[in-house]
Design a protein around this motif. Sequence first.
Motif, PDB file in Angstrom:
ATOM      1  N   LYS A  93      11.968  28.421  14.350  1.00  0.00           N
ATOM      2  CA  LYS A  93      12.437  27.250  13.616  1.00  0.00           C
ATOM      3  C   LYS A  93      13.345  27.665  12.462  1.00  0.00           C
ATOM      4  O   LYS A  93      13.233  28.775  11.941  1.00  0.00           O
ATOM      5  N   PRO A  94      14.246  26.781  12.049  1.00  0.00           N
ATOM      6  CA  PRO A  94      15.051  27.085  10.865  1.00  0.00           C
ATOM      7  C   PRO A  94      14.152  27.214   9.643  1.00  0.00           C
ATOM      8  O   PRO A  94      13.098  26.572   9.576  1.00  0.00           O
ATOM      9  N   PRO A  95      14.542  28.033   8.682  1.00  0.00           N
ATOM     10  CA  PRO A  95      13.680  28.246   7.514  1.00  0.00           C
ATOM     11  C   PRO A  95      13.463  26.983   6.691  1.00  0.00           C
ATOM     12  O   PRO A  95      12.431  26.825   6.047  1.00  0.00           O
ATOM     13  N   GLU A  96      14.441  26.080   6.708  1.00  0.00           N
ATOM     14  CA  GLU A  96      14.295  24.831   5.972  1.00  0.00           C
ATOM     15  C   GLU A  96      13.866  23.723   6.930  1.00  0.00           C
ATOM     16  O   GLU A  96      13.814  23.920   8.142  1.00  0.00           O
ATOM     17  N   ARG A  97      13.559  22.549   6.400  1.00  0.00           N
ATOM     18  CA  ARG A  97      13.200  21.413   7.236  1.00  0.00           C
ATOM     19  C   ARG A  97      14.408  20.950   8.045  1.00  0.00           C
ATOM     20  O   ARG A  97      15.550  21.277   7.714  1.00  0.00           O
ATOM     21  N   TRP A  98      14.152  20.195   9.108  1.00  0.00           N
ATOM     22  CA  TRP A  98      15.253  19.648   9.891  1.00  0.00           C
ATOM     23  C   TRP A  98      16.074  18.702   9.016  1.00  0.00           C
ATOM     24  O   TRP A  98      15.512  17.850   8.331  1.00  0.00           O
ATOM     25  N   GLU A  99      17.371  18.863   9.057  1.00  0.00           N
ATOM     26  CA  GLU A  99      18.220  17.932   8.310  1.00  0.00           C
ATOM     27  C   GLU A  99      18.251  16.579   9.014  1.00  0.00           C
ATOM     28  O   GLU A  99      18.179  15.526   8.376  1.00  0.00           O
ATOM     29  N   THR A 158      11.467  16.481   8.548  1.00  0.00           N
ATOM     30  CA  THR A 158      12.880  16.140   8.686  1.00  0.00           C
ATOM     31  C   THR A 158      13.357  15.303   7.503  1.00  0.00           C
ATOM     32  O   THR A 158      12.596  14.500   6.948  1.00  0.00           O
ATOM     33  N   SER A 159      14.599  15.514   7.116  1.00  0.00           N
ATOM     34  CA  SER A 159      15.175  14.750   6.008  1.00  0.00           C
ATOM     35  C   SER A 159      15.674  13.389   6.471  1.00  0.00           C
ATOM     36  O   SER A 159      15.505  12.384   5.787  1.00  0.00           O
ATOM     37  N   VAL A 160      16.305  13.357   7.635  1.00  0.00           N
ATOM     38  CA  VAL A 160      16.843  12.110   8.184  1.00  0.00           C
ATOM     39  C   VAL A 160      16.282  11.924   9.588  1.00  0.00           C
ATOM     40  O   VAL A 160      16.426  12.806  10.438  1.00  0.00           O
ATOM     41  N   TYR A 161      15.637  10.786   9.805  1.00  0.00           N
ATOM     42  CA  TYR A 161      15.065  10.486  11.118  1.00  0.00           C
ATOM     43  C   TYR A 161      15.804   9.304  11.727  1.00  0.00           C
ATOM     44  O   TYR A 161      15.945   8.255  11.098  1.00  0.00           O
ATOM     45  N   VAL A 162      16.278   9.495  12.951  1.00  0.00           N
ATOM     46  CA  VAL A 162      16.976   8.432  13.677  1.00  0.00           C
ATOM     47  C   VAL A 162      16.266   8.217  15.004  1.00  0.00           C
ATOM     48  O   VAL A 162      16.137   9.146  15.802  1.00  0.00           O
ATOM     49  N   ASN A 163      15.803   7.002  15.221  1.00  0.00           N
ATOM     50  CA  ASN A 163      15.174   6.659  16.497  1.00  0.00           C
ATOM     51  C   ASN A 163      16.033   5.638  17.228  1.00  0.00           C
ATOM     52  O   ASN A 163      16.314   4.568  16.705  1.00  0.00           O
ATOM     53  N   ALA A 164      16.468   6.013  18.411  1.00  0.00           N
ATOM     54  CA  ALA A 164      17.208   5.103  19.285  1.00  0.00           C
ATOM     55  C   ALA A 164      16.380   4.970  20.560  1.00  0.00           C
ATOM     56  O   ALA A 164      16.543   5.753  21.494  1.00  0.00           O
TER      57      ALA A 164
END
Length: 226
Positions: free
Chosen positions: A129-135, A152-158
Amino acid sequence: MKYVALSLISLLALPMVCTPHPTPFFPSFPYHPSTPLAAILYYSAVLNMLIAIGFKLRVGCTLLMKDQKAGTIPLLSYILFFPFHIPTILYTYIHTVLGVGHGVNYADEVLPDFWVGGRYAHKIPQSQKPPERWEVTVDLTSEFPEMSIGETSVYVNAPVWDGTPPTIANIDLCASAISSGWRGSRGNGGKSGGAVMVHCAHGRGRSCLIACAGIVKSGKAKDWRE
């Protein structure tokens, strides 16, 4: 097709749990929900057939009451739609376990900091995983809760039914979120950005389409062919 099959299996199982009671209304199908098990089978047949029709017509993606901001599915949905949820959860779990057993990853980094995966994408090893949270996390499921919402910083659900394409509006929504948040994007307005995760149920259909759209929108490819 699997929900048509579930509906037919439920109907075919009725003779095993019902005593025939012919009526003037349905003389050719004398099996009626006279017991709780028979009622469940009838309900399963009707519900899964309606969902199969929704798949075909590409409507009803919000039927399961998934919260598009929090990524959660309420208990009421699991109670009302259990003939859909139970086989869907089992099928996806077994399919994923078998895939992992044959070397298929929960998710793959297709470009630097750009990941594409399935419903269990949150299970990728911590070392990968990336060292930081998911952007940005783009979730294309209507049938599963989001397991990485806290990372995650931004969550998009479609929400899209499995096996059906997203609408043009949803493609643009997801691609724009990727373009704005992905570290590799040329369209994030000079921001540093971060890692992006795009996932559906199995990481093969919905997520791949959106990944292509996001990469093109980000200026990293001229079109989906590239």
